[in-house]
Enzyme design. Structure first.
Site, mmCIF file in Angstrom:
data_model
loop_
_atom_site.group_PDB
_atom_site.id
_atom_site.type_symbol
_atom_site.label_atom_id
_atom_site.label_comp_id
_atom_site.label_asym_id
_atom_site.label_seq_id
_atom_site.Cartn_x
_atom_site.Cartn_y
_atom_site.Cartn_z
ATOM 1 N N SER A 112 0.800 -1.225 0.000
ATOM 2 C CA SER A 112 0.000 0.000 0.000
ATOM 3 C C SER A 112 0.833 1.276 0.000
ATOM 4 C CB SER A 112 -0.954 -0.059 1.181
ATOM 5 O OG SER A 112 -2.001 0.822 0.981
ATOM 6 N N HIS A 113 0.734 2.065 1.069
ATOM 7 C CA HIS A 113 1.434 3.352 1.089
ATOM 8 C C HIS A 113 2.878 3.216 1.558
ATOM 9 C CE1 HIS A 113 0.078 2.639 5.158
ATOM 10 N NE2 HIS A 113 1.035 3.442 5.566
ATOM 11 N N ASP A 276 -2.160 6.629 -3.417
ATOM 12 C CA ASP A 276 -1.023 5.898 -2.828
ATOM 13 C C ASP A 276 -0.639 4.699 -3.700
ATOM 14 O OD1 ASP A 276 -3.140 4.196 -2.246
ATOM 15 O OD2 ASP A 276 -2.297 3.567 -0.333
ATOM 16 N N ASP A 278 -1.232 1.504 -3.870
ATOM 17 C CA ASP A 278 -2.230 0.578 -4.415
ATOM 18 C C ASP A 278 -3.546 1.268 -4.776
ATOM 19 O OD1 ASP A 278 -2.782 1.056 -1.716
ATOM 20 O OD2 ASP A 278 -3.746 -0.887 -1.449
ATOM 21 N N ASP A 280 -5.775 3.171 -3.149
ATOM 22 C CA ASP A 280 -6.988 3.310 -2.339
ATOM 23 C C ASP A 280 -7.024 4.616 -1.529
ATOM 24 O OD1 ASP A 280 -4.988 2.427 -0.659
ATOM 25 O OD2 ASP A 280 -6.121 0.741 0.188
ATOM 26 N N ARG A 281 -5.876 5.330 -1.469
ATOM 27 C CA ARG A 281 -5.888 6.600 -0.731
ATOM 28 C C ARG A 281 -5.940 7.781 -1.685
ATOM 29 N NH1 ARG A 281 -1.892 6.430 4.386
ATOM 30 N NH2 ARG A 281 -2.454 4.362 5.118
ATOM 31 N N LYS A 375 -11.351 1.378 0.311
ATOM 32 C CA LYS A 375 -11.337 2.795 -0.005
ATOM 33 C C LYS A 375 -10.897 2.955 -1.447
ATOM 34 C CE LYS A 375 -6.975 3.291 2.606
ATOM 35 N NZ LYS A 375 -6.832 2.095 3.444
#
Ligand code: VG1
Ligand code: CO
Length: 539
Positions: A112-113, A276, A278, A280-281, A375
């Site tokens: 992710s992030h 981010d 992946d 989702d942010r 998200k």
């Protein structure tokens, strides 16, 4: 040919806030990835007839890991895998495919992030049939399994070519390789009024989208530039790179500083957003203006009527405990329920599935709706663009209007990184013991109304989760302390501060939070225990 390989357990395969996250080199240890995947398969049980979605954010080790996963799925009797071309899928696109195809869940290979590369992090997000990441009750079982694992199954076969669209077979298992972007774009077209957005760009509206060299580049180019007509070059850092080109793919004031600086320069566009690793942010910026994620969520909740998919009404909203109360003020005035859950998107899933909520978000730059169970970064940006298109107002005007209507929560998160785990754990334990005595205590003009751990009783499955410590003040201000559950080494203490104001709406956030920050540092003895006089990251 199916091979059964003997293995020995690793002791640390416990999922955190969002899946299993480790240093890439830890993941690359012999059988480490295989053990974890086999533990999932063992926990799920019979694989006959099961269908999973597989993809990743393209970070270092993705290709190797996906091939292992494919061969293990075939050996364990999985019926079918749906895989994004070249192994790419953003987390929201993956969740959508899981729901659309009525699958048993899926795997998004991403930390992710967190930074990527050989010296960065790697991760696995595992979702079940809801299209959302599994609840703790399930991840606990997987963890237990991983501590006793003695063998795993893997198909002995050459790697599958993931570059060609279409269906191939490995043993009895079907592998469908699909366009990573197409289904996601179609979903966005169903939710939003793309014609209105095209008009916005035709009128000369300018934007910049920063994909941070991560997975959303191809999605953003297709949607913003090719379909909606944003100027070529509006999408920057658009090619997913294994190490994200050295960027830390976390769209916030610290790690996307280049974008913030651009938006505060005279070259700024009307709007900017970033995602981010992946996808989702999201981060939202206007000309010389930053929207906090907590405000963003409140603004989406107040403007759902502009979006075709929500215009007939929404069930309710939800936020994580650490997120500011701005969205709940909007909900209250609009007669909508506002749920408060622990940090981590998985806690929203039950609320969505039981039609209690439609919109939700977290202070950590995540917002989304029940269109999927994760998200969704690009969704949030399309939502903002739709509000701008409908109202003709700027990002700053929309935000200021919201403050006038509902009050403004001055809000900021302070991260103390790289702490020794023992020090951080002791700080939290001692602080928790101190909480009961804090009620009624005065710190300057601040008086504690209540101090307690945050405990969530899930109204759907009855599970109880304790996460974070909260100090509430009589003036509505709030301090929340949590330890991060996504790091791959040491501990990170997160301190979240909120101060709602109804009159002084144009002040500087840090100035407004100065006293509260001091109280937060003193009460938890942060400097004394960690040696840090200030946070490593403010966002
Ligand atoms: C962080 C955020 C949390 C978010 C999680 C996963 O967790 O605070 O809000 O849900 O990351 O986001 P923690 O435990 O480190 O505070 V993502 O985009 O990295 O999957
Ligand atoms: Co993410």
């Amino acid at each position: 040919m199916i091979k059964t390989i003997a293995t020995t357990p690793y002791a640390d395969q416990k999922m955190g806030t969002g899946g299993l996250r480790k240093k890439t080199k830890v993941m690359m240890q012999p059988n480490y990835f295989e053990n974890f995947i086999q533990s999932i398969f063992n926990t799920v049980g019979d694989m006959k007839g099961k269908v999973f979605v597989v993809g990743g954010d393209g970070r270092y080790y993705n290709q190797t890991a996906i091939q292992k996963l494919i061969k293990m799925a075939a050996a364990n009797g999985v019926k079918k895998l749906i895989i994004g071309q070249n192994g790419f899928l953003s987390t929201p696109a993956g969740s959508h495919l899981m729901l659309k195809n009525h699958t048993n869940g899926g795997f998004i290979l991403s930390a992710s992030h967190n930074p990527g590369g050989e010296n960065g992090d790697f991760g696995i997000k595992y979702a079940n049939e809801t299209g959302g990441q599994v609840p703790t009750s399930v991840s606990d079982k997987i963890y237990a399994n991983s501590k006793n694992i003695s063998e795993y199954k893997i198909y002995d076969a050459p790697d599958v070519d993931l570059s060609k669209l279409g269906t191939v077979k490995l043993g009895d298992m079907e592998i469908e390789i699909i366009d990573s972007v197409k289904d996601y774009v179609e979903m966005m077209q169903e939710i939003f009024d793309f014609d209105a957005l095209k008009k916005l760009f035709k009128s000369g509206f300018t934007m910049r989208f920063d994909a941070m060299n991560a997975v959303t580049g191809p999605y953003a180019i297709r949607i913003f530039e090719e379909i909606l007509g944003a100027a070529k070059g509006s999408v920057t850092h658009a090619v997913p790179l294994p190490d994200f080109g050295g960027l830390h793919p976390d769209p916030n004031l610290t790690y996307a500083k280049h974008l913030v600086d651009f938006m505060f320069s005279d070259k700024a566009t009307d709007f900017a957003g970033a995602n981010d690793g992946d996808g989702d942010r999201n981060m939202i910026l206007g000309r010389s203006f930053f929207v906090t994620p907590s405000d963003s969520l409140a603004i989406l909740a107040d403007n759902y009527r502009y979006i075709p998919a929500y215009k007939n009404g929404i069930y309710g909203v939800a936020k994580s405990a650490a997120t500011s109360t701005a969205v709940c003020r909007v909900a209250e005035k609009n007669n909508l329920p506002c749920y408060v859950v622990p940090t981590g998107w998985k806690y929203f899933v039950n609320l969505m599935d039981s039609k209690r909520i439609t919109l939700c978000g977290e202070e950590s730059f995540g917002s989304g709706s029940s269109h999927i169970r994760e998200k969704d970064g690009i969704w949030a940006i399309l939502f903002w663009l739709s509000i701008i298109a409908a109202t003709g107002k700027s990002v700053a005007e929309i935000t200021r209007e919201n403050w006038k209507k509902y009050g403004r929560s001055y809000y900021m998160r302070f991260d103390f990184e790289g702490l020794e785990t023992d020090v951080a754990d002791k700080l939290m334990a001692d602080l928790e013991n101190k909480l009961p005595a804090l009620a009624g205590q005065k710190f300057g003009t601040y008086e504690v109304s209540e101090a307690a751990p945050f405990v969530y009783n899930d109204p759907v499955d009855g599970s109880v989760t304790k996460n974070g410590l909260v100090i509430d003040f009589t003036n509505g201000s709030k301090i929340t302390y949590r330890l991060s559950g996504t790091g791959s080494s040491g501990a990170t203490l997160r301190v979240y501060l909120e101060r709602p104001e109804y009159k002084d709406l144009e002040e500087d956030t840090l100035t407004m939070l100065k006293d509260l920050l001091k109280i937060a540092m003193d009460v938890a003895e942060i400097t004394k225990r960690t040696g840090k006089t200030k946070a490593d990251v403010n966002t």
